[in-house]
Structures are given as structure tokens and as C-alpha cells.
Scaffold this motif. Structure first.
Motif, PDB file in Angstrom:
ATOM      1  N   GLY A 227       8.167   8.478   6.378  1.00  0.00           N
ATOM      2  CA  GLY A 227       8.142   9.218   7.506  1.00  0.00           C
ATOM      3  C   GLY A 227       7.014  10.257   7.550  1.00  0.00           C
ATOM      4  N   LEU A 228       5.973   9.997   6.510  1.00  0.00           N
ATOM      5  CA  LEU A 228       4.879  10.698   6.398  1.00  0.00           C
ATOM      6  C   LEU A 228       3.600  10.200   7.116  1.00  0.00           C
ATOM      7  CD1 LEU A 228       5.252  12.727   3.221  1.00  0.00           C
ATOM      8  CD2 LEU A 228       5.900  13.562   5.592  1.00  0.00           C
ATOM      9  N   GLY A 229       3.326   8.817   7.414  1.00  0.00           N
ATOM     10  CA  GLY A 229       2.597   7.987   7.779  1.00  0.00           C
ATOM     11  C   GLY A 229       1.698   7.568   6.519  1.00  0.00           C
ATOM     12  N   ALA A 230       0.348   7.409   7.071  1.00  0.00           N
ATOM     13  CA  ALA A 230      -0.696   6.823   6.222  1.00  0.00           C
ATOM     14  C   ALA A 230      -1.987   7.612   6.547  1.00  0.00           C
ATOM     15  CB  ALA A 230      -0.759   5.463   5.849  1.00  0.00           C
ATOM     16  N   ALA A 231      -2.923   7.759   5.578  1.00  0.00           N
ATOM     17  CA  ALA A 231      -4.297   8.355   5.538  1.00  0.00           C
ATOM     18  C   ALA A 231      -5.270   7.855   5.056  1.00  0.00           C
ATOM     19  CB  ALA A 231      -3.844   9.937   5.270  1.00  0.00           C
ATOM     20  N   PHE A 232      -6.590   8.002   5.191  1.00  0.00           N
ATOM     21  CA  PHE A 232      -7.635   7.551   4.649  1.00  0.00           C
ATOM     22  C   PHE A 232      -8.454   8.418   4.133  1.00  0.00           C
ATOM     23  CE2 PHE A 232     -12.210   6.333   4.471  1.00  0.00           C
ATOM     24  CZ  PHE A 232     -11.996   5.372   3.701  1.00  0.00           C
ATOM     25  N   ASP A 233      -8.755   8.771   2.799  1.00  0.00           N
ATOM     26  CA  ASP A 233      -9.470  10.016   2.013  1.00  0.00           C
ATOM     27  C   ASP A 233     -10.965   9.548   2.269  1.00  0.00           C
ATOM     28  OD1 ASP A 233     -10.339  12.186   0.864  1.00  0.00           O
ATOM     29  OD2 ASP A 233      -9.425  11.860  -0.866  1.00  0.00           O
ATOM     30  N   GLU A 234     -11.840  10.008   3.101  1.00  0.00           N
ATOM     31  CA  GLU A 234     -13.127   9.794   3.093  1.00  0.00           C
ATOM     32  C   GLU A 234     -13.894  10.196   1.890  1.00  0.00           C
ATOM     33  OE1 GLU A 234     -12.525  13.301   5.842  1.00  0.00           O
ATOM     34  OE2 GLU A 234     -11.581  11.261   5.317  1.00  0.00           O
ATOM     35  N   ASP A 235     -13.458  11.429   1.221  1.00  0.00           N
ATOM     36  CA  ASP A 235     -14.240  11.909   0.232  1.00  0.00           C
ATOM     37  C   ASP A 235     -13.847  11.252  -1.215  1.00  0.00           C
ATOM     38  OD1 ASP A 235     -15.316  13.863   1.875  1.00  0.00           O
ATOM     39  OD2 ASP A 235     -13.658  15.086   1.793  1.00  0.00           O
ATOM     40  N   ARG A 236     -13.042  10.341  -1.085  1.00  0.00           N
ATOM     41  CA  ARG A 236     -12.793   9.659  -2.450  1.00  0.00           C
ATOM     42  C   ARG A 236     -13.807   8.616  -2.780  1.00  0.00           C
ATOM     43  NH1 ARG A 236      -6.827   6.749  -3.563  1.00  0.00           N
ATOM     44  NH2 ARG A 236      -7.367   6.120  -5.855  1.00  0.00           N
ATOM     45  N   GLU A 237     -14.114   8.736  -4.164  1.00  0.00           N
ATOM     46  CA  GLU A 237     -15.228   8.050  -4.543  1.00  0.00           C
ATOM     47  C   GLU A 237     -14.895   6.664  -5.202  1.00  0.00           C
ATOM     48  OE1 GLU A 237     -17.618  10.538  -6.934  1.00  0.00           O
ATOM     49  OE2 GLU A 237     -18.011  11.941  -5.489  1.00  0.00           O
ATOM     50  N   VAL A 238     -13.702   6.670  -5.828  1.00  0.00           N
ATOM     51  CA  VAL A 238     -13.101   5.419  -6.479  1.00  0.00           C
ATOM     52  C   VAL A 238     -11.937   4.935  -5.957  1.00  0.00           C
ATOM     53  CG1 VAL A 238     -12.517   4.244  -8.769  1.00  0.00           C
ATOM     54  CG2 VAL A 238     -14.258   6.022  -8.742  1.00  0.00           C
ATOM     55  N   TRP A 239     -11.864   3.739  -5.608  1.00  0.00           N
ATOM     56  CA  TRP A 239     -10.689   3.058  -4.934  1.00  0.00           C
ATOM     57  C   TRP A 239      -9.902   1.994  -5.800  1.00  0.00           C
ATOM     58  CZ3 TRP A 239      -8.730   4.787  -0.288  1.00  0.00           C
ATOM     59  CH2 TRP A 239      -9.432   5.793   0.356  1.00  0.00           C
ATOM     60  N   ALA A 240      -8.836   1.705  -5.805  1.00  0.00           N
ATOM     61  CA  ALA A 240      -8.274   0.742  -6.421  1.00  0.00           C
ATOM     62  C   ALA A 240      -8.622  -0.520  -5.747  1.00  0.00           C
ATOM     63  CB  ALA A 240      -6.883   0.743  -6.493  1.00  0.00           C
ATOM     64  N   THR A 241      -8.777  -1.791  -6.462  1.00  0.00           N
ATOM     65  CA  THR A 241      -9.119  -3.101  -5.845  1.00  0.00           C
ATOM     66  C   THR A 241      -7.981  -3.407  -4.835  1.00  0.00           C
ATOM     67  OG1 THR A 241      -9.756  -3.713  -8.347  1.00  0.00           O
ATOM     68  CG2 THR A 241      -9.464  -5.283  -6.464  1.00  0.00           C
ATOM     69  N   LEU A 242      -8.715  -3.924  -3.691  1.00  0.00           N
ATOM     70  CA  LEU A 242      -7.895  -4.321  -2.617  1.00  0.00           C
ATOM     71  C   LEU A 242      -7.959  -5.952  -2.424  1.00  0.00           C
ATOM     72  CD1 LEU A 242      -8.924  -1.593   0.056  1.00  0.00           C
ATOM     73  CD2 LEU A 242      -6.861  -1.551  -1.436  1.00  0.00           C
ATOM     74  N   ASP A 243      -7.019  -6.354  -2.047  1.00  0.00           N
ATOM     75  CA  ASP A 243      -6.922  -7.809  -2.066  1.00  0.00           C
ATOM     76  C   ASP A 243      -7.307  -8.355  -0.919  1.00  0.00           C
ATOM     77  OD1 ASP A 243      -5.618  -8.163  -4.605  1.00  0.00           O
ATOM     78  OD2 ASP A 243      -3.567  -8.065  -3.823  1.00  0.00           O
ATOM     79  N   ILE A 244      -8.661  -8.262  -0.362  1.00  0.00           N
ATOM     80  CA  ILE A 244      -9.420  -8.511   0.634  1.00  0.00           C
ATOM     81  C   ILE A 244     -10.466  -9.654   0.271  1.00  0.00           C
ATOM     82  CG2 ILE A 244     -10.507  -7.980   2.806  1.00  0.00           C
ATOM     83  CD1 ILE A 244      -8.800  -5.196   2.518  1.00  0.00           C
ATOM     84  N   PRO A 245     -10.594 -10.574   0.860  1.00  0.00           N
ATOM     85  CA  PRO A 245     -11.672 -11.668   0.424  1.00  0.00           C
ATOM     86  C   PRO A 245     -12.936 -10.806   1.285  1.00  0.00           C
ATOM     87  CG  PRO A 245     -10.060 -12.905   1.590  1.00  0.00           C
ATOM     88  CD  PRO A 245      -9.442 -11.363   1.643  1.00  0.00           C
ATOM     89  N   PRO A 246     -13.973 -11.009   0.209  1.00  0.00           N
ATOM     90  CA  PRO A 246     -15.237 -10.120   0.544  1.00  0.00           C
ATOM     91  C   PRO A 246     -15.959 -10.877   1.663  1.00  0.00           C
ATOM     92  CG  PRO A 246     -15.823 -11.471  -1.577  1.00  0.00           C
ATOM     93  CD  PRO A 246     -14.141 -11.480  -1.208  1.00  0.00           C
ATOM     94  N   THR A 247     -15.657 -12.218   2.253  1.00  0.00           N
ATOM     95  CA  THR A 247     -16.156 -12.728   3.055  1.00  0.00           C
ATOM     96  C   THR A 247     -15.653 -12.468   4.626  1.00  0.00           C
ATOM     97  OG1 THR A 247     -15.226 -14.562   2.579  1.00  0.00           O
ATOM     98  CG2 THR A 247     -17.266 -14.461   1.587  1.00  0.00           C
ATOM     99  N   GLU A 248     -14.413 -11.899   4.531  1.00  0.00           N
ATOM    100  CA  GLU A 248     -13.609 -11.673   5.676  1.00  0.00           C
ATOM    101  C   GLU A 248     -14.183 -10.848   6.518  1.00  0.00           C
ATOM    102  OE1 GLU A 248      -9.101 -10.498   7.254  1.00  0.00           O
ATOM    103  OE2 GLU A 248      -9.466 -10.832   4.892  1.00  0.00           O
ATOM    104  N   THR A 249     -14.388 -11.170   7.812  1.00  0.00           N
ATOM    105  CA  THR A 249     -15.037 -10.498   8.939  1.00  0.00           C
ATOM    106  C   THR A 249     -14.256  -9.430   9.440  1.00  0.00           C
ATOM    107  OG1 THR A 249     -16.131 -12.618   9.735  1.00  0.00           O
ATOM    108  CG2 THR A 249     -16.034 -10.643  11.317  1.00  0.00           C
ATOM    109  N   GLY A 250     -14.869  -8.433   9.512  1.00  0.00           N
ATOM    110  CA  GLY A 250     -14.210  -7.034   9.996  1.00  0.00           C
ATOM    111  C   GLY A 250     -13.506  -6.237   8.896  1.00  0.00           C
ATOM    112  N   ALA A 251     -13.316  -6.768   7.668  1.00  0.00           N
ATOM    113  CA  ALA A 251     -12.564  -6.324   6.712  1.00  0.00           C
ATOM    114  C   ALA A 251     -13.068  -4.967   6.158  1.00  0.00           C
ATOM    115  CB  ALA A 251     -12.600  -7.276   5.453  1.00  0.00           C
ATOM    116  N   GLY A 252     -14.582  -4.561   6.261  1.00  0.00           N
ATOM    117  CA  GLY A 252     -15.241  -3.234   5.738  1.00  0.00           C
ATOM    118  C   GLY A 252     -14.949  -2.147   6.473  1.00  0.00           C
TER     119      GLY A 252
END
Length: 416
Positions: A227-252
Motif C-alpha cells: 500500500g505504500l507504492g514504489a520509489a527510485f532513490d536517485e542518490d543511491r550509489e550502489v545497486w543490487a544486481t538486476l536481472d535485465i539483459p545488458p543489450t535490452e533496448t530501453g532497459a537503462g
């Protein structure tokens, strides 16, 4: 912008304090005491209010606790109800809201007539004056109770009105035939100020919209909990590994930033400011819109021709009011027992809007002296326009004594 126009108007009118003079030397000294630095500030502020509201009232007052002298005060035009006869003010009622409690309003009224001042305290509503209550009900009016005469009013002891109306400039374009002055912003200038406000609001909106924003995939968001939604912390420096192919368009991460239309807004703003200044009767150079190298006072006045014309017109409206209220101050000074001097109506002289450069003045006087086209007395009066005749004569004698010239012989009369 309206505040800038009013401030510039006051600065042009009172770049130097006006000189009010009388024929009697002793009375002149007393007048200089009454029109001190405090009176100068009152006049400067009144000039700014007059330019903004179309007029202002100069009022003579006195308070024994503040000293044995009448005081110069001012009242804004929107707090007065004047009465005119043949274009001359014969009475005026000033009002002031003292207290407001819910739907109850306590107001003080002060009516100035020739020879008397009436005070009243009224309890009413926001849109109704209401009923009169005793003056002792409020500290502001309780202080005048002891000064009331048998008629219930304060007898001034002078035949003149103790208030003077100072119109900014005329005629009033809204109320035709009215003796009230008009504001510098009356007419098209007010609509142009609205347009300038819209322009700056649009400019600030562009700046707000142009802040850099990041567009990220949904997988980059961190869940805050049920019930609290989701957010993106633009000041965070280290991120956990995301399962996204590095060649996928628009994934960055994509940055989006809109353009700020600086040139368009600035050009529109400058054009509106120029139109406002000209509609108010001033030259653009007076507001620094036409830049240029340093100039002499003569060149400045040439560039600011419209401003100088407007200033001279305002001087004609201000001079009678200053003379009226100053004469009333001198009459009150004697009627209240503060002075025994015979009052008289002073002459009013405004100084130049732009002070002459001393170097330019010296060069002009030197050339005139070489051409033998100017006297020592005229030189002294030019350099010291605020000096009286005695001071000028003393300075001329000192100059002649130092230069060894001696006093010039009187010019002989022509014999036919």
C-alpha cells in the motif's frame, strides 16, 4: 514593477530636499528646525505613496510629549474622504481601523475643518461604520479627550486647514472632472503590468518544468511495502544486481530535461518594461534600459527628457501642497505657544533632478571667468545654491581678501 515606478518617481522628485524660504530670517531658522530630517523622510515616503495611489495627504499634528513643535505627518489617499469646492479641499475625514474581532470593527475618524479637528470612535461591522462610542474606549483616542473644547472638537486656533492634499499628477482619467490626482500606473500601464506578471510566471514555469528528471524501468523501483507504492532513490550509489539483459533496448536510465526559453521570455519582458515606463511618463534610460557610458548632468537630462518633463509637471502639483502645510505648521507653532514669530506662506523651490558634476561646473565657471562674463557672487551662488544672501556675501568677501582683489566698485548709472 509598480513599486519600482513609484520609487523612481519619488527619487526624481526628491533627489534633493526642497528648499522652503520665507523673508524673515528668524522665521527661516524656525522653519528649518520644523522641516528637519524626519520631515524629509515623511516627504520622500509621501512622494512614493502619491505616485502609487494618485495622491497623498500632508497633515500637521502636535504632541507635547514629543516636544514643543508641530509635526509633519502623512495619510495615504485610500484612508481619507476629502471634500472639495471649486477644486480646493475644504475638509477631509481620515479613518483608521483600530481593532477587528470577528464581525466587529472599531474605527477612529478624524475630521479636519478650518479651525477645528473632530475626533470620533465608532463600533461597527466590516461594511458599516456603526454607532459612536466614547473616545475613552480605546487608548489611541483617549489621549485627545483632554484637548477637546466646548464644542467637542479640538480648536486649532488658526484659520487654515491643518491638512493639505498633494495630487500626484492630473487629470484623473477614471473620474473625469475630479480634483483627485491619478496614479502613475493608471490606464494602459496597469494592464501591461499584468502582462509582465504573466511573462515572468511563464518563465518561472519553464524553469520548474526543465528540471532534469529520470525515467527508469519498473524493475529499478524499490517496493516500500504493501500500500505504500514504489520509489527510485536517485542518490543511491550502489545497486543490487538486476536481472535485465545488458543489450535490452530501453532497459537503462533515461534523463529527460526540457529547454528553457530564456531569450523569448527576456525579450518579451524587456519590451513590456519599456512600454510600462513610457506609459507612466518616464524615459527608458531612467530605469537603466538604455545603457551607455558615464555622462554629465546635461547629457543625462537630455537622455531622460520624458522623465524630466514628468518631474516638472509633478513639481507644479506638489508645490502648493507643500506651501499650504508648511504655512499651517508655522501658524500652529505660534497658536500653540511654541513660537512668537509671525507666520507667512513660504516659497517652494525644488532642486535639480540630477546633480551637476563638480568638474563640469568648475570648467564652465572657468570659461565664463576667462570671458569676463560672470561675477564672483554668481560663481558662489552656482556652487552653493542653498546658501542665503548673507552666506554668499561673506564667501565673496573671503575670496576677494585671499586673492587681493578687494570689493568691486559699484557700476555707475548711465547718463543720457
Amino acid at each position: 514593477m509598480p513599486a519600482d515606478v513609484a520609487r523612481k518617481s519619488a527619487s526624481l522628485l526628491f533627489s534633493e530636499s526642497p528648499r522652503l524660504t520665507v523673508s524673515d530670517t528668524a522665521l527661516q531658522g524656525r522653519l528649518d528646525d520644523l522641516l528637519d530630517e524626519h520631515a524629509d523622510r515623511v516627504l520622500l515616503e509621501a512622494a512614493e505613496v502619491s505616485a502609487a495611489l494618485g495622491g497623498v495627504y500632508l497633515v500637521a499634528a502636535w504632541d507635547a510629549e514629543l516636544g514643543p513643535r508641530p509635526l509633519l505627518t502623512s495619510v495615504h489617499a485610500d484612508a481619507a474622504l476629502p471634500e472639495f469646492r471649486y477644486g480646493r479641499m475644504v475638509a477631509v475625514t481620515f479613518w483608521e481601523e483600530l481593532e477587528r474581532t470577528g464581525a466587529t470593527v472599531l474605527r477612529r475618524l478624524e475630521r479636519h475643518e478650518r479651525g477645528r479637528i473632530e475626533h470620533g470612535l465608532y463600533l461597527g461591522t466590516p461594511d458599516n461604520l456603526g454607532r459612536a462610542v466614547p473616545l475613552t474606549e480605546h487608548p489611541t483616542t483617549a489621549t485627545v479627550v483632554d484637548s477637546l473644547g466646548p464644542s467637542g472638537a479640538v480648536e486649532t486656533g488658526i484659520p487654515q486647514l491643518t491638512a493639505a492634499y498633494w495630487p500626484n499628477i492630473g487629470p484623473n482619467r477614471v473620474h473625469r472632472g475630479s480634483p483627485l490626482g491619478r496614479s502613475d500606473l493608471q490606464g494602459p500601464a496597469r494592464d501591461l503590468c499584468d502582462a509582465l506578471d504573466e511573462t515572468w510566471s511563464s518563465w518561472m514555469r519553464d524553469i520548474r518544468l526543465a528540471r532534469a528528471r529520470l525515467i527508469v524501468p519498473a524493475g529499478y523501483l524499490r517496493d516500500r511495502g504493501p500500500g505504500l507504492g514504489a520509489a527510485f532513490d536517485e542518490d543511491r550509489e550502489v545497486w543490487a544486481t538486476l536481472d535485465i539483459p545488458p543489450t535490452e533496448t530501453g532497459a537503462g536510465i533515461t534523463m529527460n530535461q526540457f529547454a528553457i526559453r530564456v531569450d523569448e521570455h527576456k525579450a518579451t519582458s524587456d519590451a513590456l518594461v519599456r512600454q510600462i515606463v513610457e506609459a507612466a511618463g518616464y524615459s527608458p534610460s531612467t530605469f537603466g534600459l538604455d545603457g551607455g557610458p558615464a555622462a554629465t548632468a546635461t547629457e543625462v537630462e537630455a537622455r531622460a527628457h520624458d522623465s524630466m518633463v514628468t518631474r516638472k509637471t509633478k513639481v507644479r502639483y506638489a508645490s502648493p501642497a507643500l506651501a499650504d502645510i508648511t504655512e499651517a505648521l508655522l501658524q500652529l507653532d505660534r497658536a500653540l505657544g511654541f513660537s512668537t514669530l509671525t507666520p507667512e506662506r513660504p516659497a517652494v523651490a525644488f532642486g535639480p533632478a540630477v546633480a551637476e558634476d563638480p568638474t563640469s561646473t568648475a570648467q564652465t565657471l572657468s570659461l565664463l571667468a576667462q570671458a569676463q562674463a560672470i561675477s564672483t557672487e554668481t560663481k558662489v551662488r552656482t556652487v552653493h545654491p542653498d546658501w542665503d544672501a548673507d552666506a554668499v556675501a561673506a564667501e565673496v568677501q573671503r575670496i576677494h581678501a585671499e586673492t587681493g582683489q578687494g570689493m568691486p566698485d559699484p557700476v555707475p548709472a548711465f547718463v543720457s
